[in-house]
Design an enzyme around this catalytic site. Structure first.
Site, PDB file in Angstrom:
ATOM      1  N   GLY A 238       0.787  -1.235   0.000  1.00 56.27           N
ATOM      2  CA  GLY A 238       0.000   0.000   0.000  1.00 56.27           C
ATOM      3  C   GLY A 238       0.810   1.272   0.000  1.00 56.27           C
ATOM      4  O   GLY A 238       0.236   2.367  -0.004  1.00 56.27           O
ATOM      5  N   PRO A 277       4.867  -4.945  -0.883  1.00 52.00           N
ATOM      6  CA  PRO A 277       4.726  -3.747  -1.714  1.00 52.00           C
ATOM      7  C   PRO A 277       4.601  -4.070  -3.202  1.00 52.00           C
ATOM      8  O   PRO A 277       5.220  -5.019  -3.682  1.00 52.00           O
ATOM      9  CB  PRO A 277       6.035  -3.001  -1.457  1.00 52.00           C
ATOM     10  CG  PRO A 277       7.012  -4.073  -1.112  1.00 52.00           C
ATOM     11  CD  PRO A 277       6.253  -5.189  -0.458  1.00 52.00           C
ATOM     12  N   ARG A 279       3.157  -1.183  -5.927  1.00 48.62           N
ATOM     13  CA  ARG A 279       3.297   0.079  -6.657  1.00 48.62           C
ATOM     14  C   ARG A 279       4.631   0.778  -6.431  1.00 48.62           C
ATOM     15  O   ARG A 279       5.229   1.310  -7.369  1.00 48.62           O
ATOM     16  CB  ARG A 279       2.159   1.006  -6.219  1.00 48.62           C
ATOM     17  CG  ARG A 279       2.093   2.320  -6.958  1.00 48.62           C
ATOM     18  CD  ARG A 279       1.076   3.278  -6.342  1.00 48.62           C
ATOM     19  NE  ARG A 279      -0.102   2.633  -5.835  1.00 48.62           N
ATOM     20  CZ  ARG A 279      -1.285   2.613  -6.452  1.00 48.62           C
ATOM     21  NH1 ARG A 279      -1.428   3.229  -7.610  1.00 48.62           N
ATOM     22  NH2 ARG A 279      -2.319   2.013  -5.895  1.00 48.62           N
ATOM     23  N   ARG A 315      -6.324   3.818 -15.175  1.00 49.52           N
ATOM     24  CA  ARG A 315      -6.398   4.478 -13.860  1.00 49.52           C
ATOM     25  C   ARG A 315      -7.123   5.826 -13.884  1.00 49.52           C
ATOM     26  O   ARG A 315      -7.918   6.097 -12.988  1.00 49.52           O
ATOM     27  CB  ARG A 315      -4.999   4.629 -13.242  1.00 49.52           C
ATOM     28  CG  ARG A 315      -4.255   3.300 -13.082  1.00 49.52           C
ATOM     29  CD  ARG A 315      -3.030   3.396 -12.204  1.00 49.52           C
ATOM     30  NE  ARG A 315      -3.356   3.620 -10.826  1.00 49.52           N
ATOM     31  CZ  ARG A 315      -3.354   4.787 -10.219  1.00 49.52           C
ATOM     32  NH1 ARG A 315      -2.947   5.863 -10.869  1.00 49.52           N
ATOM     33  NH2 ARG A 315      -3.710   4.905  -8.972  1.00 49.52           N
ATOM     34  N   CYS A 344     -13.471   4.015 -27.960  1.00 47.31           N
ATOM     35  CA  CYS A 344     -14.817   4.595 -28.071  1.00 47.31           C
ATOM     36  C   CYS A 344     -15.509   4.673 -26.721  1.00 47.31           C
ATOM     37  O   CYS A 344     -16.477   3.951 -26.452  1.00 47.31           O
ATOM     38  CB  CYS A 344     -15.639   3.777 -29.051  1.00 47.31           C
ATOM     39  SG  CYS A 344     -14.880   3.781 -30.652  1.00 47.31           S
ATOM     40  N   GLU A 345     -14.991   5.488 -25.837  1.00 43.27           N
ATOM     41  CA  GLU A 345     -15.543   5.720 -24.497  1.00 43.27           C
ATOM     42  C   GLU A 345     -15.197   7.144 -24.102  1.00 43.27           C
ATOM     43  O   GLU A 345     -14.046   7.572 -24.294  1.00 43.27           O
ATOM     44  CB  GLU A 345     -14.868   4.794 -23.460  1.00 43.27           C
ATOM     45  CG  GLU A 345     -15.102   3.331 -23.613  1.00 43.27           C
ATOM     46  CD  GLU A 345     -16.474   2.864 -23.136  1.00 43.27           C
ATOM     47  OE1 GLU A 345     -17.114   3.561 -22.322  1.00 43.27           O
ATOM     48  OE2 GLU A 345     -16.897   1.797 -23.602  1.00 43.27           O
TER      49      GLU A 345
HETATM   50  N1  LLP Z   1      -1.123  -7.024  -0.889  1.00 42.82           N
HETATM   51  C1  LLP Z   1      -2.420  -7.215  -1.183  1.00 42.82           C
HETATM   52  C2  LLP Z   1      -3.155  -8.278  -0.497  1.00 42.82           C
HETATM   53  C3  LLP Z   1      -3.057  -6.409  -2.137  1.00 42.82           C
HETATM   54  O1  LLP Z   1      -4.328  -6.607  -2.428  1.00 42.82           O
HETATM   55  C4  LLP Z   1      -2.309  -5.402  -2.792  1.00 42.82           C
HETATM   56  C5  LLP Z   1      -2.945  -4.537  -3.802  1.00 42.82           C
HETATM   57  C6  LLP Z   1      -0.960  -5.248  -2.467  1.00 42.82           C
HETATM   58  C7  LLP Z   1      -0.390  -6.074  -1.503  1.00 42.82           C
HETATM   59  C8  LLP Z   1      -0.068  -4.237  -3.131  1.00 42.82           C
HETATM   60  O2  LLP Z   1      -0.491  -2.936  -2.913  1.00 42.82           O
HETATM   61  P1  LLP Z   1       0.433  -1.712  -3.407  1.00 42.82           P
HETATM   62  O3  LLP Z   1       1.717  -1.758  -2.606  1.00 42.82           O
HETATM   63  O4  LLP Z   1       0.690  -1.867  -4.839  1.00 42.82           O
HETATM   64  O5  LLP Z   1      -0.379  -0.505  -3.106  1.00 42.82           O
HETATM   65  N2  LLP Z   1      -5.386  -0.894  -9.291  1.00 42.82           N
HETATM   66  C9  LLP Z   1      -5.254   0.014  -8.167  1.00 42.82           C
HETATM   67  C10 LLP Z   1      -4.518  -0.599  -7.003  1.00 42.82           C
HETATM   68  C11 LLP Z   1      -5.163  -1.886  -6.519  1.00 42.82           C
HETATM   69  C12 LLP Z   1      -4.365  -2.527  -5.410  1.00 42.82           C
HETATM   70  C13 LLP Z   1      -4.865  -3.903  -5.146  1.00 42.82           C
HETATM   71  N3  LLP Z   1      -4.176  -4.593  -4.101  1.00 42.82           N
HETATM   72  C14 LLP Z   1      -4.564   1.284  -8.663  1.00 42.82           C
HETATM   73  O6  LLP Z   1      -4.217   1.366  -9.838  1.00 42.82           O
HETATM   74  O7  LLP Z   1      -4.388   2.229  -7.891  1.00 42.82           O
END
Ligand code: LLP
Length: 416
Positions: A238, A277, A279, A315, A344-345
Site C-alpha cells: 500500500g 509492496p 506500486r 487508472r 470509443c468511451e
Molecule cells: N497485498 C495485497 C493483499 C493487495 O491486495 C495489494 C494490492 C498489495 C499487496 C499491493 O499494494 P500496493 O503496494 O501496490 O499498493 N489498481 C489500483 C490498485 C489496486 C491494489 C490492489 N491490491 C490502482 O491502480 O491504484
C-alpha cells in the site's frame, strides 16, 4: 539515472527517449531497470536488513522479465490467482517464496498452490478456510495459513483502493477471526501461523501503517493472554508514490519506509514479519510513450488524440487518477487541452482540463508513472492488441521484454 531531462530531452537510464522511439512503434511502455534496482535497495535497507521479509505484489506489474529482476534482487512474491502463480514460477520463484492472497480462490487455484508447495495462503473468509482444509486433507498435506483480518482502519486513500474498512469485501471480521483461532481442531490439515492485513493502496504517509501495527500488537497480546501463540504477521502493501512527480527517485521514499520498518520491528519484535509492496517498486519506473494522432477543437474545447488509451492505462477512468504528461523535448509553451485516447468511451482520457505542453500532430509524449497497474490492467477492448514493453537494462541496452501482440494472436482463442 532513471528518468531525467538532459538539455530539455527526456532520458531513461542515460538513453535519449527520442532516440529509442526512432526504432520502436508507439504506443509502448518503457521501464527503467535502474529505478527498480534502487527501489529494491531502499526496501532492503528499510525492511530486509531488519529481518522483515519483502514480497513483491506482482499484480502491480506481472511482466516476467521484471519478476525475474525482483527475484534476483532478493525479493519474494505475493500472488492473487492461479495465473499469477504460473508466471511467478516461470520467472524463477520457488514455492517457498510465494504467498497467496485474494478474496476468491478457486478449488483449482488451491490445489495448484498446494502442489507447488507455496509458503502460505493469506485466507480471506471461513469458507476459504474450509475449502483449503478439504483439499489439503484429500492431498494428505498440511497447508500453512495466515488469516487476513479486517481491522476497520481507514487508509485515507481513494475509496476504490481502500480495503481495511468494515464496508470493504476484504479480510475476515474480527469476531470471526476470534472464533477460528479458538477452534483450530476444526481445521486439522491447516497450520494457522499468524495474521495478515492489507488496508489499502497509494497510502502516502506512515500513520495508517502505525495504526495497523498497534492494532496487530494489541490483538496478538490479547490472544497470548488467551493461550494462543501465533508466529507470523504480514502487514500487506500500500505504500504510495508521487504521481505529481514521475521523475521522483526511489530514495525519496526512504524516510517513510524506514519509519514504518523501524516501528514494525520495535512493536512486533517477537514475530516473523512480512510486507507486500507493489506500486512503490514499479509505479515511477515506467512511462507510456505515445504519439499525437491529431488535434481538434470541439467549439472551445481542445483535444489532443493520442495512440495510447484506456486499454493501456485505465487508472484515470477508474479512479480519476492524476498522471503527468511529459514532452520528450521540453521546449514547449503550455496550453489548456485534454489528452484522450482512440477508444470509443468518453472515459478514455489521460488528462482533463489541465495545462499541458503544447503539442503537434506526429509528436511523441510520455504519460508519467505508468509502471504500476497500467500494463497489468490492460485489455483488448476495441480489439486493440497488447502493446510492447521495453526496458533500459543494467547494461544500458534497450530491450523488448514483451513484444506487441499481433492481430492473429489476439483472435486465436475464438472458435468459429
Ligand atoms: N497485498 C495485497 C493483499 C493487495 O491486495 C495489494 C494490492 C498489495 C499487496 C499491493 O499494494 P500496493 O503496494 O501496490 O499498493 N489498481 C489500483 C490498485 C489496486 C491494489 C490492489 N491490491 C490502482 O491502480 O491504484
Amino acid at each position: 539515472m532513471s528518468f531525467e531531462y538532459r538539455n530539455n530531452v527526456l532520458f531513461c537510464d542515460g538513453i535519449s527517449i527520442p532516440e529509442i522511439v526512432k526504432s520502436h512503434e508507439t504506443p509502448f511502455f518503457l521501464y527503467s531497470e535502474d529505478f527498480i534496482r534502487r527501489g529494491a535497495d531502499v526496501l532492503k535497507k528499510a525492511f530486509i536488513d531488519k529481518g522483515i521479509n519483502v514480497s513483491y505484489a506482482l499484480k502491480a506489474n506481472s511482466n516476467i522479465y521484471l519478476l525475474n529482476c525482483m527475484n534476483k534482487l532478493g525479493l519474494d512474491v505475493d500472488i492473487v490467482s492461479g495465473g499469477e502463480l504460473f508466471v511467478a514460477l516461470k520467472a524463477g520463484f520457488t514455492g517457498d517464496q510465494i504467498s497467496f492472497a485474494g478474496t476468491g480462490k478457486t478449488e483449482s487455484d488451491i490445489k495448484y498452490a498446494l502442489e507447488s508447495n507455496i509458503a502460505q495462503f493469506n485466507v480471506e473468509s471461513s469458507f476459504e478456510l474450509q475449502m483449503i482444509q478439504k483439499i489439503a486433507k484429500s492431498m494428505h498435506l498440511t497447508a500453512n495459513v495466515l488469516l487476513r483480518i479486517n481491522p476497520n482502519i481507514d487508509a485515507k486513500t481513494h475509496p476504490h483502493i481502500s480495503t481495511g474498512l468494515k464496508e470493504n469485501k476484504f479480510g475476515i471480521a474480527m469476531d470471526e477471526v476470534d472464533t477460528i483461532l479458538h477452534h483450530p481442531k476444526r481445521y486439522p490439515n491447516i497450520n494457522i501461523m499468524g495474521l495478515h492485513s492489507h488496508i489499502g493502496s497509494q497510502i502516502l504517509n506512515s500513520e495508517p501503517f502505525m495504526t495497523l501495527i498497534d492494532f496487530m500488537r494489541n490483538y496478538l497480546e490479547k490472544l497470548k493472554n488467551e493461550g494462543i501463540h501465533l508466529t507470523h504477521v504480514d502487514l500487506g502493501g500500500g505504500f504510495g508514490v508521487d504521481y505529481t512527480n514521475p521523475l521522483q527517485t526511489p530514495e525519496e521514499n526512504q524516510f517513510v519506509l524506514e519509519k514504518i520498518g523501524h516501528y514494525a520491528k520495535e512493536q512486533l519484535s517477537d514475530y516473523k514479519l512480512f510486507i507486500q509492496p507493489g506500486r512503490i517498486l514499479v509505479g515511477n519506473a515506467g512511462l507510456i510513450i505515445t504519439k499525437v494522432l491529431g488535434e481538434k477543437l470541439n467549439s472551445e474545447k481542445r483535444f489532443y488524440i493520442v495512440d495510447a488509451g484506456m486499454t493501456e492505462l485505465i487508472r484515470p477512468s477508474l479512479y480519476s487518477a492524476y498522471h503527468a504528461v511529459l514532452p520528450l523535448n521540453d521546449t514547449h509553451g503550455k496550453i489548456n487541452a485534454d489528452i484522450v485516447g482512440p477508444v470509443c468511451e468518453s472515459t478514455d482520457f489521460f488528462s482533463k482540463n489541465r495545462e499541458i505542453p503544447k503539442l503537434h500532430q506526429g509528436e511523441l509524449v510520455a504519460i508519467g508513472s505508468s509502471g504500476a497497474y497500467a500494463s497489468s490492467m490492460s485489455s483488448n477492448y476495441n480489439s486493440r492488441p497488447f502493446v510492447a514493453e521495453l526496458i533500459v537494462d543494467s547494461k544500458q541496452d534497450v530491450k523488448t521484454i514483451r513484444r506487441r501482440q499481433t492481430y492473429e494472436e489476439m483472435s486465436q482463442l475464438y472458435i468459429i
